[in-house]
Enzyme design. Structure first.
Site, mmCIF file in Angstrom:
data_model
loop_
_atom_site.group_PDB
_atom_site.id
_atom_site.type_symbol
_atom_site.label_atom_id
_atom_site.label_comp_id
_atom_site.label_asym_id
_atom_site.label_seq_id
_atom_site.Cartn_x
_atom_site.Cartn_y
_atom_site.Cartn_z
ATOM 1 N N HIS A 72 0.769 -1.237 -0.028
ATOM 2 C CA HIS A 72 0.065 -0.063 -0.164
ATOM 3 C C HIS A 72 0.844 1.347 0.139
ATOM 4 O O HIS A 72 1.647 1.403 0.912
ATOM 5 C CB HIS A 72 -0.929 0.159 1.202
ATOM 6 N N TYR A 200 -8.891 5.384 8.265
ATOM 7 C CA TYR A 200 -8.852 5.791 9.507
ATOM 8 C C TYR A 200 -9.812 6.801 9.816
ATOM 9 O O TYR A 200 -9.606 7.882 9.177
ATOM 10 C CB TYR A 200 -7.572 6.109 10.102
ATOM 11 N N PRO A 292 -3.251 0.233 18.852
ATOM 12 C CA PRO A 292 -3.029 -0.380 17.447
ATOM 13 C C PRO A 292 -3.099 0.787 16.364
ATOM 14 O O PRO A 292 -2.941 0.347 15.475
ATOM 15 C CB PRO A 292 -4.026 -1.506 17.444
ATOM 16 N N LYS A 296 1.813 -0.346 14.738
ATOM 17 C CA LYS A 296 3.231 -0.571 15.373
ATOM 18 C C LYS A 296 3.563 -1.615 16.058
ATOM 19 O O LYS A 296 4.689 -2.262 15.966
ATOM 20 C CB LYS A 296 3.687 0.732 15.992
ATOM 21 N N TYR A 384 4.772 6.388 9.948
ATOM 22 C CA TYR A 384 3.816 5.132 9.505
ATOM 23 C C TYR A 384 4.551 3.948 8.539
ATOM 24 O O TYR A 384 4.414 2.729 8.921
ATOM 25 C CB TYR A 384 2.508 5.541 8.875
HETATM 26 P P1 RFL Z 1 2.392 -12.187 21.442
HETATM 27 O O1 RFL Z 1 1.921 -12.437 20.099
HETATM 28 O O2 RFL Z 1 1.876 -11.819 22.375
HETATM 29 O O3 RFL Z 1 3.203 -13.684 21.538
HETATM 30 C C1 RFL Z 1 3.686 -14.094 22.883
HETATM 31 C C2 RFL Z 1 3.688 -15.502 22.887
HETATM 32 O O4 RFL Z 1 4.089 -15.947 24.378
HETATM 33 C C3 RFL Z 1 3.256 -16.888 24.606
HETATM 34 N N1 RFL Z 1 3.370 -17.025 26.223
HETATM 35 C C4 RFL Z 1 4.001 -18.075 26.765
HETATM 36 N N2 RFL Z 1 4.854 -18.913 26.655
HETATM 37 C C5 RFL Z 1 5.377 -19.853 27.622
HETATM 38 N N3 RFL Z 1 5.008 -19.571 28.751
HETATM 39 C C6 RFL Z 1 4.334 -18.537 29.255
HETATM 40 N N4 RFL Z 1 4.215 -18.485 30.609
HETATM 41 C C7 RFL Z 1 3.647 -17.680 28.216
HETATM 42 N N5 RFL Z 1 3.041 -16.708 28.385
HETATM 43 C C8 RFL Z 1 2.753 -16.254 26.993
HETATM 44 C C9 RFL Z 1 1.829 -16.639 24.158
HETATM 45 O O5 RFL Z 1 0.977 -17.742 24.191
HETATM 46 C C10 RFL Z 1 2.148 -16.031 22.765
HETATM 47 O O6 RFL Z 1 2.134 -17.305 22.094
HETATM 48 O O7 RFL Z 1 3.797 -11.344 21.380
HETATM 49 P P2 RFL Z 1 5.061 -10.952 20.169
HETATM 50 O O8 RFL Z 1 5.499 -12.230 19.618
HETATM 51 O O9 RFL Z 1 5.941 -10.113 20.912
HETATM 52 O O10 RFL Z 1 4.266 -10.306 19.121
HETATM 53 C C11 RFL Z 1 3.656 -8.947 19.144
HETATM 54 C C12 RFL Z 1 2.328 -8.841 18.469
HETATM 55 O O11 RFL Z 1 1.467 -10.094 18.555
HETATM 56 C C13 RFL Z 1 1.738 -7.601 18.832
HETATM 57 O O12 RFL Z 1 2.423 -6.410 18.886
HETATM 58 C C14 RFL Z 1 0.670 -7.109 17.701
HETATM 59 O O13 RFL Z 1 -0.503 -8.161 17.356
HETATM 60 C C15 RFL Z 1 -0.034 -5.796 17.926
HETATM 61 N N6 RFL Z 1 -0.951 -5.422 16.884
HETATM 62 C C16 RFL Z 1 -0.758 -4.834 15.661
HETATM 63 N N7 RFL Z 1 0.720 -4.700 15.551
HETATM 64 C C17 RFL Z 1 1.163 -4.087 14.454
HETATM 65 O O14 RFL Z 1 2.148 -3.935 13.935
HETATM 66 N N8 RFL Z 1 0.143 -3.810 13.166
HETATM 67 C C18 RFL Z 1 -0.922 -3.720 13.494
HETATM 68 O O15 RFL Z 1 -1.904 -3.846 12.614
HETATM 69 C C19 RFL Z 1 -1.389 -4.623 14.535
HETATM 70 N N9 RFL Z 1 -2.999 -4.606 14.867
HETATM 71 C C20 RFL Z 1 -2.616 -5.716 17.030
HETATM 72 C C21 RFL Z 1 -3.198 -5.070 16.018
HETATM 73 C C22 RFL Z 1 -2.974 -6.210 18.279
HETATM 74 C C23 RFL Z 1 -4.338 -6.163 18.608
HETATM 75 N N10 RFL Z 1 -4.557 -6.989 19.492
HETATM 76 C C24 RFL Z 1 -5.534 -7.947 19.769
HETATM 77 C C25 RFL Z 1 -3.967 -6.580 20.861
HETATM 78 C C26 RFL Z 1 -4.650 -5.303 16.140
HETATM 79 C C27 RFL Z 1 -5.286 -5.686 17.402
HETATM 80 C C28 RFL Z 1 -6.559 -5.958 17.604
HETATM 81 C C1 PHB Z 2 -5.679 -4.649 11.109
HETATM 82 O O1 PHB Z 2 -5.598 -4.767 9.732
HETATM 83 O O2 PHB Z 2 -5.694 -5.360 11.676
HETATM 84 C C2 PHB Z 2 -5.040 -3.209 11.586
HETATM 85 C C3 PHB Z 2 -4.656 -2.318 10.502
HETATM 86 C C4 PHB Z 2 -4.249 -1.077 11.012
HETATM 87 C C5 PHB Z 2 -4.072 -0.836 12.202
HETATM 88 C C6 PHB Z 2 -4.557 -1.770 13.210
HETATM 89 C C7 PHB Z 2 -4.987 -3.014 12.946
HETATM 90 O O3 PHB Z 2 -3.626 0.617 12.738
#
Ligand code: RFL
Ligand code: PHB
Length: 393
Positions: A72, A200, A292, A296, A384
């Site tokens: 994009h 957004y 989110p 990032k 971004y």
């Molecule tokens: P995770 O993905 O939380 O993985 C951590 C892992 O550790 C495990 N764990 C354990 N394992 C062993 N022993 C224990 N005691 C443990 N406790 C936990 C867990 O089961 C899990 O598998 O962390 P990690 O790897 O650092 O990754 C981070 C990302 O997942 C997170 O930052 C992103 O998802 C955030 N996020 C977004 N980030 C972006 O860069 N772009 C996006 O568009 C974006 N959109 C989002 C998001 C996060 C969201 N939510 C639900 C918080 C949208 C949403 C809605």
């Molecule tokens: C997503 O597609 O889940 C998404 C995209 C952009 C954001 C957060 C989440 O800023």
């Protein structure tokens, strides 16, 4: 068991770190609390900075992303039914890649399996020991048996709720936090996205975001109060609310359908310092959370993985310890800049319960400034698409 780097957490950070280290000849074992199906069932990030794309390429897991992901070159911002576009390519010469975290994680699992990487799932009671000595170890229970891994380093990639961060003594740890008075209700549906690029939207009823995963898979979010109850949001209510918050032309085009996933995420900014203590390194959500809004979280996590894998490679190749000694300071510089950007975008686009008339005017002025100022747009675009690594600033 024995390994060089014991990685706690088999989410995207832990898997990518394991993959990069393995390719550099460094042995790892990954410990994951959940089953693989559970990890792959989580719907999260959708937008990758190009730096993340390049890191996945370096890890040898980019093939499907390049075939199925969508670059994009910009995004839309909308306020009260009026929209304008931020052109990333014009302002930075760079793009982002829309490709889901779920798919990235699936590709990483495949690559680890192909290289006989050791990932132990459904481990319980993970505890970290002797982090400040020369011989750290990790204990846990698997299939009812007590087990122990001796290692040289531990990477805490276990997300916000994992045990790694808490293993750093409270006297050493400093935590910075803001919990926002709202959450995001997210819906995934097998419908064509309403727009080719993300929208957004700032609206009097609250923020909304139109995103996507593929030509027939859409991801939408609406801001909800912090205490919102998921069961009160059936699909019809969600689509009605989304339609009201996005620009009219998009609302008219919106194709709705049954949700295939629906969840609420609380919004939070959080940083724990330092990111290294003795032989433990914190990576990703274990050390920091961003709301989110700036897309990032995953990208910051991958930034940490880049710094740490470079540092460990230098250490194992030539005994050079400057990288591991400087890991926390280097990573935190980039973390705080992303925290600032995510906080600022969140503040500009959401409706706060206590928002005064003055705050409201400030938001409007900021959006109008952004709409009219190429300099402001360049700044948003630069953040971004992702700030540089190893910059001096
Ligand atoms: P995770 O993905 O939380 O993985 C951590 C892992 O550790 C495990 N764990 C354990 N394992 C062993 N022993 C224990 N005691 C443990 N406790 C936990 C867990 O089961 C899990 O598998 O962390 P990690 O790897 O650092 O990754 C981070 C990302 O997942 C997170 O930052 C992103 O998802 C955030 N996020 C977004 N980030 C972006 O860069 N772009 C996006 O568009 C974006 N959109 C989002 C998001 C996060 C969201 N939510 C639900 C918080 C949208 C949403 C809605
Ligand atoms: C997503 O597609 O889940 C998404 C995209 C952009 C954001 C957060 C989440 O800023």
């Amino acid at each position: 068991m024995r390994t060089q780097v014991c990685i706690i957490g088999g989410g995207p950070s832990g898997l990518l770190l394991s993959q990069l280290l393995h390719r550099a000849g460094i042995d790892t074992i990954v410990l994951e609390r959940r089953s693989r199906a559970h990890v792959l069932g989580r719907i999260r990030a959708g937008v990758l900075e190009w730096g993340s794309v390049e890191l996945l390429e370096e890890a040898g897991v980019a093939q499907r992303m390049f075939a199925e992901g969508k670059p994009h070159g910009g995004t839309y911002l909308a306020a009260q039914n009026r929209g304008f576009r931020i052109d990333f390519e014009r302002h930075t010469g760079r793009r982002v890649m829309v490709f889901g975290q779920t798919e990235v994680t699936a590709e990483l699992y495949k690559a680890r399996d192909a290289m006989q990487g050791q990932i132990l799932h459904e481990v319980e009671g993970v505890a970290l020991h002797d982090l400040d000595g020369r011989a750290p170890f990790v204990t846990f229970t698997r299939e009812g048996r007590e087990e122990r891994i001796d290692c040289e380093f531990i990477a805490g990639c276990d997300g916000f709720h994992g045990p790694s961060r808490k293993a750093i003594p409270e006297s050493v740890r400093r935590e910075y936090e803001r919990v926002y008075p709202f959450g995001w209700l997210g819906v995934l549906s097998e419908t064509p996205p309403v727009s080719e690029e993300l929208i957004y939207a700032n609206h009097a009823r609250g923020f909304a975001l139109c995103s996507m995963r593929s030509e027939n898979l859409s991801r939408y979010y609406v801001q909800t109060p912090a205490d919102a109850d998921l069961s009160a949001w059936d699909d019809d209510r969600f689509w009605d609310e989304l339609r009201r918050r996005i620009p009219e032309d998009a609302a008219d085009r919106l194709v709705t359908g049954p949700s295939i996933e629906k969840s609420i995420a609380q919004l939070r900014s959080f940083v724990s310092e330092p990111m290294r203590w003795g032989r433990l390194f914190l990576v990703g959500d274990a050390a920091h959370i961003v709301p989110p809004t700036g897309a990032k979280g995953l990208n910051l996590a991958f930034g940490d993985v880049r710094y740490l894998s470079d540092a460990l490679r230098a250490y194992y190749d030539s005994g050079e310890a400057a990288g591991i000694d400087g890991y926390s300071e280097t990573a935190l510089k980039r973390v705080w800049k992303s925290e600032r950007f995510s906080w600022q975008l969140t503040t500009m686009l959401h409706r706060f319960p206590e928002q005064s008339a003055f705050d409201q005017r400030m938001q409007e002025a900021e959006l109008e400034y952004l709409e009219g100022s190429p300099a402001a747009q360049a700044s948003l675009a630069e953040n971004y698409v992702g700030l540089p690594f190893y910059s001096r600033g």
